[in-house]
Design a protein around this motif. Structure first.
Motif, PDB file in Angstrom:
ATOM      1  N   ALA A   1      -7.560   1.617   5.578  1.00 21.06           N
ATOM      2  CA  ALA A   1      -8.197   2.792   4.982  1.00 21.06           C
ATOM      3  C   ALA A   1      -8.041   2.647   3.471  1.00 21.06           C
ATOM      4  O   ALA A   1      -7.081   3.121   2.884  1.00 21.06           O
TER       5      ALA A   1
ATOM      6  N   LYS B   1       2.045  -2.519   8.775  1.00 25.26           N
ATOM      7  CA  LYS B   1       3.318  -1.837   8.609  1.00 25.26           C
ATOM      8  C   LYS B   1       4.413  -2.838   8.964  1.00 25.26           C
ATOM      9  O   LYS B   1       4.499  -3.285  10.117  1.00 25.26           O
TER      10      LYS B   1
ATOM     11  N   LEU C   1       0.832  -1.208   0.000  1.00 23.47           N
ATOM     12  CA  LEU C   1       0.000   0.000   0.000  1.00 23.47           C
ATOM     13  C   LEU C   1       0.862   1.251   0.000  1.00 23.47           C
ATOM     14  O   LEU C   1       0.438   2.325  -0.417  1.00 23.47           O
TER      15      LEU C   1
ATOM     16  N   LEU D   1      -5.805   9.487   5.713  1.00 29.22           N
ATOM     17  CA  LEU D   1      -6.210   8.370   4.856  1.00 29.22           C
ATOM     18  C   LEU D   1      -7.727   8.294   4.779  1.00 29.22           C
ATOM     19  O   LEU D   1      -8.423   8.665   5.728  1.00 29.22           O
TER      20      LEU D   1
ATOM     21  N   ASN E   1      -0.835  12.005   5.137  1.00 27.96           N
ATOM     22  CA  ASN E   1      -1.104  11.211   6.331  1.00 27.96           C
ATOM     23  C   ASN E   1      -2.557  11.260   6.774  1.00 27.96           C
ATOM     24  O   ASN E   1      -2.897  10.846   7.874  1.00 27.96           O
TER      25      ASN E   1
ATOM     26  N   ALA F   1      -4.244  -3.094   7.359  1.00 20.96           N
ATOM     27  CA  ALA F   1      -3.003  -2.608   6.757  1.00 20.96           C
ATOM     28  C   ALA F   1      -1.892  -2.964   7.741  1.00 20.96           C
ATOM     29  O   ALA F   1      -2.056  -2.789   8.945  1.00 20.96           O
TER      30      ALA F   1
ATOM     31  N   VAL G   1       4.160  -0.876   3.901  1.00 23.00           N
ATOM     32  CA  VAL G   1       2.825  -1.161   4.427  1.00 23.00           C
ATOM     33  C   VAL G   1       2.135  -2.102   3.447  1.00 23.00           C
ATOM     34  O   VAL G   1       2.035  -1.806   2.256  1.00 23.00           O
TER      35      VAL G   1
ATOM     36  N   ASP H   1      -0.321   7.805  10.623  1.00 24.12           N
ATOM     37  CA  ASP H   1       1.127   8.007  10.715  1.00 24.12           C
ATOM     38  C   ASP H   1       1.560   8.759  11.981  1.00 24.12           C
ATOM     39  O   ASP H   1       1.799   9.967  11.973  1.00 24.12           O
TER      40      ASP H   1
ATOM     41  N   PHE I   1      11.199   3.009   6.873  1.00 25.73           N
ATOM     42  CA  PHE I   1      11.013   1.989   7.916  1.00 25.73           C
ATOM     43  C   PHE I   1      10.809   0.605   7.311  1.00 25.73           C
ATOM     44  O   PHE I   1      11.027  -0.408   7.947  1.00 25.73           O
TER      45      PHE I   1
ATOM     46  N   GLU J   1      -6.335  -0.809  11.222  1.00 21.57           N
ATOM     47  CA  GLU J   1      -7.518  -0.912  10.371  1.00 21.57           C
ATOM     48  C   GLU J   1      -7.166  -0.365   8.990  1.00 21.57           C
ATOM     49  O   GLU J   1      -6.312   0.496   8.841  1.00 21.57           O
TER      50      GLU J   1
HETATM   51  P1  ADP Z   1       5.503   6.840   6.721  1.00 21.88           P
HETATM   52  O1  ADP Z   1       5.984   7.100   8.095  1.00 21.88           O
HETATM   53  O2  ADP Z   1       6.488   6.189   5.850  1.00 21.88           O
HETATM   54  O3  ADP Z   1       4.917   8.069   6.080  1.00 21.88           O
HETATM   55  P2  ADP Z   1       2.767   5.879   6.900  1.00 21.88           P
HETATM   56  O4  ADP Z   1       2.222   5.388   8.191  1.00 21.88           O
HETATM   57  O5  ADP Z   1       2.337   7.239   6.487  1.00 21.88           O
HETATM   58  O6  ADP Z   1       4.343   5.760   6.922  1.00 21.88           O
HETATM   59  O7  ADP Z   1       2.392   4.833   5.762  1.00 21.88           O
HETATM   60  C1  ADP Z   1       2.924   4.898   4.450  1.00 21.88           C
HETATM   61  C2  ADP Z   1       1.853   4.658   3.396  1.00 21.88           C
HETATM   62  O8  ADP Z   1       1.228   3.391   3.594  1.00 21.88           O
HETATM   63  C3  ADP Z   1       0.705   5.641   3.463  1.00 21.88           C
HETATM   64  O9  ADP Z   1       0.975   6.790   2.719  1.00 21.88           O
HETATM   65  C4  ADP Z   1      -0.437   4.853   2.874  1.00 21.88           C
HETATM   66  O10 ADP Z   1      -0.386   4.875   1.469  1.00 21.88           O
HETATM   67  C5  ADP Z   1      -0.144   3.445   3.343  1.00 21.88           C
HETATM   68  N1  ADP Z   1      -0.881   3.176   4.583  1.00 21.88           N
HETATM   69  C6  ADP Z   1      -0.449   3.365   5.836  1.00 21.88           C
HETATM   70  N2  ADP Z   1      -1.373   3.038   6.743  1.00 21.88           N
HETATM   71  C7  ADP Z   1      -2.441   2.601   6.048  1.00 21.88           C
HETATM   72  C8  ADP Z   1      -3.759   2.126   6.421  1.00 21.88           C
HETATM   73  N3  ADP Z   1      -4.123   2.015   7.682  1.00 21.88           N
HETATM   74  N4  ADP Z   1      -4.612   1.804   5.434  1.00 21.88           N
HETATM   75  C9  ADP Z   1      -4.251   1.936   4.142  1.00 21.88           C
HETATM   76  N5  ADP Z   1      -3.038   2.376   3.738  1.00 21.88           N
HETATM   77  C10 ADP Z   1      -2.134   2.711   4.667  1.00 21.88           C
END
Ligand code: ADP
Ligand code: MG
Length: 606
Positions: A404, A356, A331, A455, A453, A354, A339, A466, A336, A402
């Motif tokens: 998104a 990570k 996704l 979603l 960030n 989702a 996802v 995030d 890090f 969960e």
């Molecule tokens: P980073 O710290 O690298 O920005 P994020 O938590 O923002 O990490 O996650 C990176 C990407 O993963 C997001 O931009 C999104 O596209 C996807 N993502 C993260 N969490 C979710 C989620 N709960 N549901 C759907 N997609 C997610």
């Protein structure tokens, strides 16, 4: 709940009948141009202007148009009832005379609430509770974020919960019911007509039962043939209780429907206990009672896992790896790791999640960071914040959240420019402000609020995500001071973050302003061609991002407040949420009622 825009006017009486209006005007002396304003009993959001001239009464109905303006049929549009009255005080423009003297409400005459006004809060709560199975704080948050749409839904569906509404019963059955017990004139019920999907009114009069068809015109309005038209069935019923418009008698007692599912908050002797209505299974009810078109789906209409619920039961710090199925689909990714999408098996069924997944190199530091992120998310529970479901430590450390499914806000907006309206963006940003207000109340600073960030669970439902940079503020500190700078999203940061490494909810407010800018420019990049040093001097010399092309003035004004240089002078999220809410409510009113289109209706009558 949204307030009547006329509530502040001293000559506004609320939901009174024509006779009562005339009574007030008589008491006030019947001078030429004496006038008052009252709620229209037939059109949601409409009014009636009652005027005296030459010792006669004239009643002009004021319709609320789809573009949120008000006008007397054939007259020009005005932005509110106050402006309309002011206009007609200067220029009669077709009225019998200009409005000269307001007939003021006396101190012992409060604004009369309509049946709907007085019931809607209870009805709304019952409806949300029954239909979406929400309770407590989640229900309150859902109601705040969707109040205008919910009110409309309630207005058009409310009859289903009324004691006089019997659903689909045959004509003979309606007669049997009416002949049972007292055969008083005006005893009535409403039922669905078997063949056509329209409604019928069955009324007792002189010991006989009469049936009237209720027709619906192209614009969705209801009427007895040749009678006045109404936005909803319950308005028609309430009106016929006052006036026998085209039928033999005014409506009297309701012939009570004893089927389950009626609102327990309505006056009734039938109620046997607090749970005498049956809450139907969530998904089934949602389908059964509402016309579902993509445009009108509310955030709560989610199948399976309900993202409004507090899923504490499944929030675990050591999820069983065997319960977790990981897809290859990525996704998103970052330094890090990445996802991935997946499925989590729980007691109540399978959930889309989702995940990570931590990269394996540089493990220890990264692991600590992810643990900190999980620790923050673990403490949060709000419908507008992505929920963590658990941690799983297996082939790598994994944070399970969960899902998104519609992805980050900026991408969604830039690829759906043509179909997403400004109103929808306002709705989404209001939800973000609700989530941020919650964080502020709990003393968390996000430190990475940006459209990337935010979603989307679905098109109408946003969540903040995030928490990689987030911090819990200590009990007695207003801000978090970073020891050194890092990989920071500087274009989203307030001056005090950049200059002093100080982070507070007020610096999140600055980022919220940038996020709003991104949203209203449909995923545009802030300070696109500028280097960070240029951005810094731009801000220091009191310049700010320009208003995006489609951005409403009031939203740009709010952004500018978010970008007040001194954090002490900047609004907090409590204020920001209030501002977003009031704007959201004010423009959501122009979303058309379910299944209806505009129809001007000539209606000027003394
Ligand atoms: P980073 O710290 O690298 O920005 P994020 O938590 O923002 O990490 O996650 C990176 C990407 O993963 C997001 O931009 C999104 O596209 C996807 N993502 C993260 N969490 C979710 C989620 N709960 N549901 C759907 N997609 C997610
Ligand atoms: Mg991110």
């Amino acid at each position: 709940m949204s307030m009547d825009p006329a509530a502040e006017l001293p000559f506004f009486y609320g939901s009174i009948s024509r006779t009562e209006a005339e009574h007030h005007l008589k008491l006030a002396g019947m001078a030429d141009g004496l006038f008052l304003l009252r709620q229209c009993l037939r059109n949601l959001g409409g009014y009636v202007l009652s005027v005296v001239w030459n010792l006669e009464f004239y009643h002009y109905s004021i319709e609320k148009q789809l573009n949120d303006t008000y006008c007397i049929t054939g007259g020009i549009a005005h932005c509110g009832p106050a402006e309309l009255c002011e206009f007609y005080s200067k220029d009669p423009d077709g009225l019998v005379c200009p409005l000269k003297k307001p007939c003021l409400r006396s101190s012992d005459t409060p604004i009369r609430l309509s049946l709907f006004d007085s019931m809607k809060n209870n009805m709304l709560r019952e409806y949300v509770k029954q239909t979406w199975n929400l309770e407590g704080e989640a229900m309150e948050q859902a109601i705040i974020s969707q109040a205008p749409q919910l009110e409309k839904l309630i207005a058009t569906m409310a009859h289903e919960k009324m004691l006089w509404y019997h659903g689909k019963i045959p004509r003979q059955e309606s007669e049997r019911l009416l002949y049972c017990g007292a055969q008083t004139d005006g005893k009535f019920l409403i039922r669905d007509r078997e063949e056509s999907g329209t409604f019928a009114l069955s009324v007792m009069y002189g010991k006989n039962v009469y049936h009237y068809q209720i027709i619906q015109d192209k614009s969705g309005k209801y009427s007895i043939p040749q009678g006045l038209k109404f936005d909803s069935i319950w308005q028609l019923v309430e009106f016929l209780k006052l006036k026998p418009d085209g039928i033999l008698t005014v409506l009297g007692d309701a012939c009570v429907c004893t089927a389950p599912g009626k609102l327990p908050s309505l006056p009734t002797t039938r109620r046997t206990g607090p749970n005498s209505y049956t809450p139907a299974p969530q998904a089934a009810t949602a389908k059964a009672v509402r016309p579902v078109s993509e445009e009108h789906v509310l955030p709560m209409d989610c199948i399976g896992f309900n993202p409004y619920h507090n899923p504490n039961e499944i929030k675990k710090l050591n999820l069983d790896r065997n319960k977790l199925f990981i897809d290859e689909v990525e996704l998103g990714s970052g330094n890090f790791g990445c996802v991935k999408r997946g499925v989590l098996e729980t007691k109540t069924g399978q959930l889309d999640v989702a995940i990570k997944v931590l990269k394996s190199d540089n493990e220890k530091l990264m692991k600590e960071e992810m643990m900190r992120e999980a620790e923050i998310m673990y403490q949060l529970s709000n419908p507008f914040i992505v929920r963590m479901l658990g941690l799983c430590n297996a082939e790598s450390l994994m944070l399970v959240m969960e899902m998104a499914a519609c992805g980050p806000l900026h991408k969604f907006l830039s690829s759906n420019k043509d179909t997403v309206s400004v109103e929808e963006i306002v709705n989404l940003m209001h939800q973000v402000s609700m989530g941020m207000k919650y964080l502020e109340e709990k003393s968390f600073v996000h430190r990475d609020l940006a459209a990337r960030n935010v979603l989307l669970v679905k098109r109408q439902f946003a969540k903040i995500s995030d928490f990689g940079l987030s911090k819990a503020l200590g009990a007695d500190s207003e801000y978090y001071k970073a020891r050194s700078t890092g990989l920071w999203p500087l274009k989203w940061y307030a001056p005090e973050c950049i200059n002093y490494r100080k982070f507070s909810s007020k610096s999140d407010v600055w980022s919220f302003g940038i996020t709003m800018w991104e949203a209203f420019s449909y995923g545009g990049k802030p300070y696109k061609k500028m280097k960070q040093a240029e951005v810094n001097s731009f801000i220091e010399s009191e310049k700010r991002l320009a208003c995006p092309a489609k951005c409403p003035e009031r939203m740009y004004a709010l952004m500018q407040e978010c970008w007040i240089y001194k954090h002490e002078d900047r609004p907090d999220f409590k204020k920001v949420e209030e501002a977003m809410r009031s704007y959201h409510y004010s423009i959501s009113n122009k979303v058309k009622p379910l299944g209806a289109v505009a129809a001007a209706e000539p209606d000027m009558y003394p």
